[in-house]
Design a protein around this motif. Structure first.
Motif, PDB file in Angstrom:
ATOM      1  N   ALA A   1       0.945  -1.190  -0.016  1.00 11.79           N
ATOM      2  CA  ALA A   1      -0.083   0.043  -0.012  1.00 11.79           C
ATOM      3  C   ALA A   1       0.978   1.198  -0.002  1.00 11.79           C
TER       4      ALA A   1
ATOM      5  N   THR B   1      -0.667  -1.191  -4.533  1.00 12.88           N
ATOM      6  CA  THR B   1      -1.682  -1.779  -5.002  1.00 12.88           C
ATOM      7  C   THR B   1      -2.752  -0.998  -4.487  1.00 12.88           C
ATOM      8  N   ARG B   2      -2.719  -0.391  -3.324  1.00 13.78           N
ATOM      9  CA  ARG B   2      -3.758   0.550  -2.894  1.00 13.78           C
ATOM     10  C   ARG B   2      -3.231   1.755  -2.072  1.00 13.78           C
TER      11      ARG B   2
ATOM     12  N   ASP C   1      -8.518   6.185  -7.329  1.00 17.13           N
ATOM     13  CA  ASP C   1      -9.183   5.411  -6.569  1.00 17.13           C
ATOM     14  C   ASP C   1      -8.426   5.401  -5.412  1.00 17.13           C
TER      15      ASP C   1
ATOM     16  N   ASP D   1      -8.192   6.100  -1.232  1.00 18.14           N
ATOM     17  CA  ASP D   1      -8.919   6.333  -0.024  1.00 18.14           C
ATOM     18  C   ASP D   1      -8.370   7.727   0.395  1.00 18.14           C
TER      19      ASP D   1
ATOM     20  N   THR E   1      -8.853  -2.255   6.962  1.00 13.55           N
ATOM     21  CA  THR E   1      -9.230  -3.176   5.914  1.00 13.55           C
ATOM     22  C   THR E   1      -8.644  -4.516   5.651  1.00 13.55           C
TER      23      THR E   1
ATOM     24  N   GLU F   1      -2.531  -6.092   2.384  1.00 15.33           N
ATOM     25  CA  GLU F   1      -1.034  -5.479   1.943  1.00 15.33           C
ATOM     26  C   GLU F   1      -0.052  -6.039   2.969  1.00 15.33           C
TER      27      GLU F   1
END
Length: 196
Positions: free
Chosen positions: A5, A45-46, A65, A67, A92, A102
């Motif tokens: 992440a 990835t996030r 995308d 957060d 998460t 992650e």
């Protein structure tokens, strides 16, 4: 495959700069937007952005995308933003299986326009659940700082004021990743610090 992440600390009011640095425009993008862009390009990835002083404006930014989570305690320093970001990642992780969560997080402050996606990717090569790694510039540690999931709770417990994870990293072995050849790790505190 290792999943990393990206965590952008973008909550401060930018007192020395004269405005929240998340909203500084450089080369056509807000600092917060370009930081998200570089983390994404490096393979995160996030991405979680911690907002505070300019939370509404950060939410309206072009972040894809990513957060956006709010740190209501932003005025206490970067440590509270790091804790809030880790909390968001842990929340998460509780909702997902261990295989989907992650393995590590790459932490960036929002005021580092010279840290390239290439430098971030170089640090991400060391990712694992046990990882602790940091980019170095002229032999000094900088960002990104890579924190494996097994260290998240420990970092959360000690992150205070403006020192972030520093106290935790002092007590553990950290892999140093030289990035001088591909990036500039200087932060931007005042308008005159902006690179051309």
């Amino acid at each position: 495959m290792t999943s990393v992440a990206g965590l952008v600390l973008a909550a401060g009011e930018g007192r020395r700069y004269g405005m929240p640095k998340a909203l500084v425009v450089h080369r056509g993008r807000l600092f917060v937007e370009s930081t998200v862009d570089r983390l994404r390009a490096a393979g995160c990835t996030r991405i979680v952005v911690v907002a505070g002083a300019a939370a509404d404006e950060v939410r309206r930014a072009d972040l894809g995308d990513a957060d956006v989570v709010e740190n209501l305690d932003w005025a206490t320093g970067m440590g509270s933003s790091l804790r809030r970001g880790i909390e968001a990642l842990q929340e998460t992780a509780l909702q997902e299986t261990a295989l989907q969560g992650e393995d590590a997080v790459a932490v960036m402050t929002v005021d580092l326009p010279g840290v390239t996606a290439e430098a971030i990717a170089r640090v991400l090569e060391h990712a694992s659940t046990k990882a602790l790694a940091a980019a170095t510039y002229d032999g000094r540690r900088g960002h990104p700082v890579l924190i494996g999931r097994e260290h998240w709770q420990g970092v959360h417990e000690v992150a205070q004021g403006d020192s972030g994870a520093r106290a935790y990293l002092k007590r553990h072995e950290v892999t140093e990743v030289a990035c001088d050849d591909v990036a500039d790790g200087h932060d931007v505190d005042r308008p005159e610090d902006l690179p051309g």
